[in-house]
Design a protein around this motif. Structure first.
Motif, PDB file in Angstrom:
ATOM      1  N   SER A  23       0.846  -1.193   0.000  1.00 25.15           N
ATOM      2  CA  SER A  23       0.000   0.000   0.000  1.00 25.15           C
ATOM      3  C   SER A  23       0.881   1.243   0.000  1.00 25.15           C
ATOM      4  O   SER A  23       2.038   1.203   0.440  1.00 25.15           O
ATOM      5  CB  SER A  23      -0.916   0.010   1.225  1.00 25.15           C
ATOM      6  OG  SER A  23      -0.151   0.281   2.396  1.00 25.15           O
ATOM      7  N   PRO A  24       0.354   2.380  -0.464  1.00 22.22           N
ATOM      8  CA  PRO A  24       1.135   3.618  -0.438  1.00 22.22           C
ATOM      9  C   PRO A  24       1.620   3.985   0.969  1.00 22.22           C
ATOM     10  O   PRO A  24       2.756   4.439   1.136  1.00 22.22           O
ATOM     11  CB  PRO A  24       0.164   4.667  -0.988  1.00 22.22           C
ATOM     12  CG  PRO A  24      -0.747   3.884  -1.882  1.00 22.22           C
ATOM     13  CD  PRO A  24      -0.915   2.555  -1.182  1.00 22.22           C
ATOM     14  N   ASP A  25       0.777   3.767   1.992  1.00 20.34           N
ATOM     15  CA  ASP A  25       1.198   4.076   3.368  1.00 20.34           C
ATOM     16  C   ASP A  25       2.366   3.195   3.793  1.00 20.34           C
ATOM     17  O   ASP A  25       3.332   3.676   4.392  1.00 20.34           O
ATOM     18  CB  ASP A  25       0.027   3.899   4.351  1.00 20.34           C
ATOM     19  CG  ASP A  25      -1.007   5.005   4.236  1.00 20.34           C
ATOM     20  OD1 ASP A  25      -0.681   6.065   3.661  1.00 20.34           O
ATOM     21  OD2 ASP A  25      -2.136   4.793   4.703  1.00 20.34           O
ATOM     22  N   THR A  26       2.275   1.911   3.512  1.00 20.78           N
ATOM     23  CA  THR A  26       3.370   1.002   3.859  1.00 20.78           C
ATOM     24  C   THR A  26       4.631   1.385   3.099  1.00 20.78           C
ATOM     25  O   THR A  26       5.727   1.415   3.666  1.00 20.78           O
ATOM     26  CB  THR A  26       2.988  -0.460   3.551  1.00 20.78           C
ATOM     27  OG1 THR A  26       1.912  -0.841   4.394  1.00 20.78           O
ATOM     28  CG2 THR A  26       4.151  -1.397   3.757  1.00 20.78           C
ATOM     29  N   ASN A  27       4.484   1.697   1.822  1.00 23.86           N
ATOM     30  CA  ASN A  27       5.646   2.065   1.015  1.00 23.86           C
ATOM     31  C   ASN A  27       6.330   3.305   1.589  1.00 23.86           C
ATOM     32  O   ASN A  27       7.557   3.343   1.721  1.00 23.86           O
ATOM     33  CB  ASN A  27       5.229   2.318  -0.440  1.00 23.86           C
ATOM     34  CG  ASN A  27       6.406   2.293  -1.375  1.00 23.86           C
ATOM     35  OD1 ASN A  27       6.954   1.234  -1.652  1.00 23.86           O
ATOM     36  ND2 ASN A  27       6.814   3.465  -1.855  1.00 23.86           N
ATOM     37  N   SER A  28       5.530   4.293   1.976  1.00 21.86           N
ATOM     38  CA  SER A  28       6.079   5.525   2.554  1.00 21.86           C
ATOM     39  C   SER A  28       6.806   5.233   3.865  1.00 21.86           C
ATOM     40  O   SER A  28       7.911   5.734   4.110  1.00 21.86           O
ATOM     41  CB  SER A  28       4.942   6.523   2.782  1.00 21.86           C
ATOM     42  OG  SER A  28       5.436   7.693   3.365  1.00 21.86           O
ATOM     43  N   ARG A  29       6.212   4.402   4.701  1.00 26.18           N
ATOM     44  CA  ARG A  29       6.827   4.048   5.987  1.00 26.18           C
ATOM     45  C   ARG A  29       8.136   3.294   5.768  1.00 26.18           C
ATOM     46  O   ARG A  29       9.138   3.559   6.433  1.00 26.18           O
ATOM     47  CB  ARG A  29       5.856   3.217   6.827  1.00 26.18           C
ATOM     48  CG  ARG A  29       6.333   2.967   8.243  1.00 26.18           C
ATOM     49  CD  ARG A  29       5.246   2.405   9.151  1.00 26.18           C
ATOM     50  NE  ARG A  29       4.289   1.526   8.528  1.00 26.18           N
ATOM     51  CZ  ARG A  29       4.493   0.221   8.281  1.00 26.18           C
ATOM     52  NH1 ARG A  29       5.638  -0.339   8.604  1.00 26.18           N
ATOM     53  NH2 ARG A  29       3.543  -0.504   7.745  1.00 26.18           N
ATOM     54  N   THR A  54      11.093   5.556   4.738  1.00 22.56           N
ATOM     55  CA  THR A  54      11.727   6.337   5.805  1.00 22.56           C
ATOM     56  C   THR A  54      12.459   5.460   6.813  1.00 22.56           C
ATOM     57  O   THR A  54      13.308   5.952   7.549  1.00 22.56           O
ATOM     58  CB  THR A  54      10.684   7.201   6.551  1.00 22.56           C
ATOM     59  OG1 THR A  54       9.682   6.353   7.118  1.00 22.56           O
ATOM     60  CG2 THR A  54      10.038   8.201   5.610  1.00 22.56           C
ATOM     61  N   SER A  55      12.160   4.164   6.820  1.00 24.14           N
ATOM     62  CA  SER A  55      12.795   3.294   7.820  1.00 24.14           C
ATOM     63  C   SER A  55      13.876   2.377   7.233  1.00 24.14           C
ATOM     64  O   SER A  55      14.566   1.704   7.962  1.00 24.14           O
ATOM     65  CB  SER A  55      11.740   2.429   8.516  1.00 24.14           C
ATOM     66  OG  SER A  55      11.151   1.534   7.596  1.00 24.14           O
ATOM     67  N   ARG A  56      14.019   2.363   5.917  1.00 20.91           N
ATOM     68  CA  ARG A  56      14.958   1.431   5.287  1.00 20.91           C
ATOM     69  C   ARG A  56      16.147   2.130   4.636  1.00 20.91           C
ATOM     70  O   ARG A  56      16.820   1.551   3.794  1.00 20.91           O
ATOM     71  CB  ARG A  56      14.239   0.598   4.213  1.00 20.91           C
ATOM     72  CG  ARG A  56      13.133  -0.269   4.763  1.00 20.91           C
ATOM     73  CD  ARG A  56      13.653  -1.663   5.049  1.00 20.91           C
ATOM     74  NE  ARG A  56      12.690  -2.432   5.812  1.00 20.91           N
ATOM     75  CZ  ARG A  56      11.959  -3.387   5.321  1.00 20.91           C
ATOM     76  NH1 ARG A  56      12.042  -3.713   4.061  1.00 20.91           N
ATOM     77  NH2 ARG A  56      11.142  -4.052   6.105  1.00 20.91           N
ATOM     78  N   GLY A  57      16.385   3.370   4.964  1.00 19.76           N
ATOM     79  CA  GLY A  57      17.555   4.061   4.437  1.00 19.76           C
ATOM     80  C   GLY A  57      17.574   4.218   2.930  1.00 19.76           C
ATOM     81  O   GLY A  57      18.616   4.126   2.298  1.00 19.76           O
ATOM     82  N   GLY A  58      16.408   4.433   2.317  1.00 18.85           N
ATOM     83  CA  GLY A  58      16.363   4.701   0.873  1.00 18.85           C
ATOM     84  C   GLY A  58      16.287   3.470  -0.004  1.00 18.85           C
ATOM     85  O   GLY A  58      16.379   3.588  -1.207  1.00 18.85           O
ATOM     86  N   GLY A  59      16.119   2.288   0.554  1.00 19.65           N
ATOM     87  CA  GLY A  59      16.065   1.075  -0.251  1.00 19.65           C
ATOM     88  C   GLY A  59      14.712   0.807  -0.885  1.00 19.65           C
ATOM     89  O   GLY A  59      14.535  -0.217  -1.535  1.00 19.65           O
ATOM     90  N   VAL A  60      13.765   1.726  -0.715  1.00 20.64           N
ATOM     91  CA  VAL A  60      12.419   1.545  -1.264  1.00 20.64           C
ATOM     92  C   VAL A  60      12.108   2.730  -2.182  1.00 20.64           C
ATOM     93  O   VAL A  60      12.250   3.882  -1.778  1.00 20.64           O
ATOM     94  CB  VAL A  60      11.369   1.457  -0.123  1.00 20.64           C
ATOM     95  CG1 VAL A  60       9.965   1.410  -0.679  1.00 20.64           C
ATOM     96  CG2 VAL A  60      11.641   0.234   0.752  1.00 20.64           C
TER      97      VAL A  60
END
Length: 195
Positions: free
Chosen positions: A125-131, A134-140
């Motif tokens: 989901s867009p919310d999960t992707n956004s989260r 911000t938590s994976r250091g730019g890997g998403v």
């Protein structure tokens, strides 16, 4: 017309009629009916049946089904796959691009394996992707194809990750990302590119 020709024609018409009936009834069929036709035969027994098997690494779920026969997708199977490949963080269900299943089927054929795909991530989901961004250091990716149901992260038990990557790249059917450290290969139905 010979008896052999008549019998072959009769078998062809029976199979075609059964397929037409099955295609018409699929949206109304209960989930357990995915594997069989009204006459009791398995969808997998039909010529040109395409089957996929998945194990989800986060939910512990398993699914194995025929998702297409010939040039037709099985609607109930696609619905089941949408649910199986849901956002495992939020439970949100997206619509997975059926062409992604075609890519996976071709990868499996290239690898000459019947092992299940282990799913790390399907729909997001867009919310999960956004989260995750911000938590994976730019890997998403900001506009990840996971949000469009056009991407999946997988591995195959007993098959070298580099072999999965190479099989996917050989198809030139979309994007292929190689994540050796995280132990998965990203496949998508976007433009052809590799990383």
């Amino acid at each position: 017309m010979t008896d052999a020709t008549r019998n072959a024609r009769r078998r062809f018409l029976h199979t075609t009629g059964t397929l037409a009936l099955a295609a018409g009834l699929m949206p109304l069929a209960p989930r357990k009916a995915l594997a069989s036709l009204p006459d009791g035969r398995s969808l997998a027994s039909l010529p040109d049946a395409r089957k996929l098997t998945f194990d989800h690494t986060h939910t512990g779920e398993h699914i194995s089904l025929v998702y297409a026969v010939g040039d037709r997708f099985v609607p109930d199977a696609l619905t089941s796959l949408n649910g199986f490949l849901r956002d495992h963080y939020s439970g949100a269900v997206g619509v997975i691009d059926p062409q992604l299943f075609e890519v996976l089927f071709r990868v499996r054929r290239e690898l000459a394996t019947d092992k299940p795909f282990q799913v790390i991530s399907g729909y997001r989901s867009p919310d999960t992707n956004s989260r995750l961004r911000t938590s994976r250091g730019g890997g998403v990716a900001k506009h990840s194809l996971h949000m469009d149901g056009k991407a999946i992260d997988i591995r195959v038990p007993g098959v070298a990750l580099s072999d999965v990557r190479d099989a996917a790249k050989s198809l030139q059917a979309g994007g292929v990302g190689f994540y050796q450290g995280e132990q998965f290969v990203h496949l998508d139905t976007g433009r052809v590119r590799y990383w």
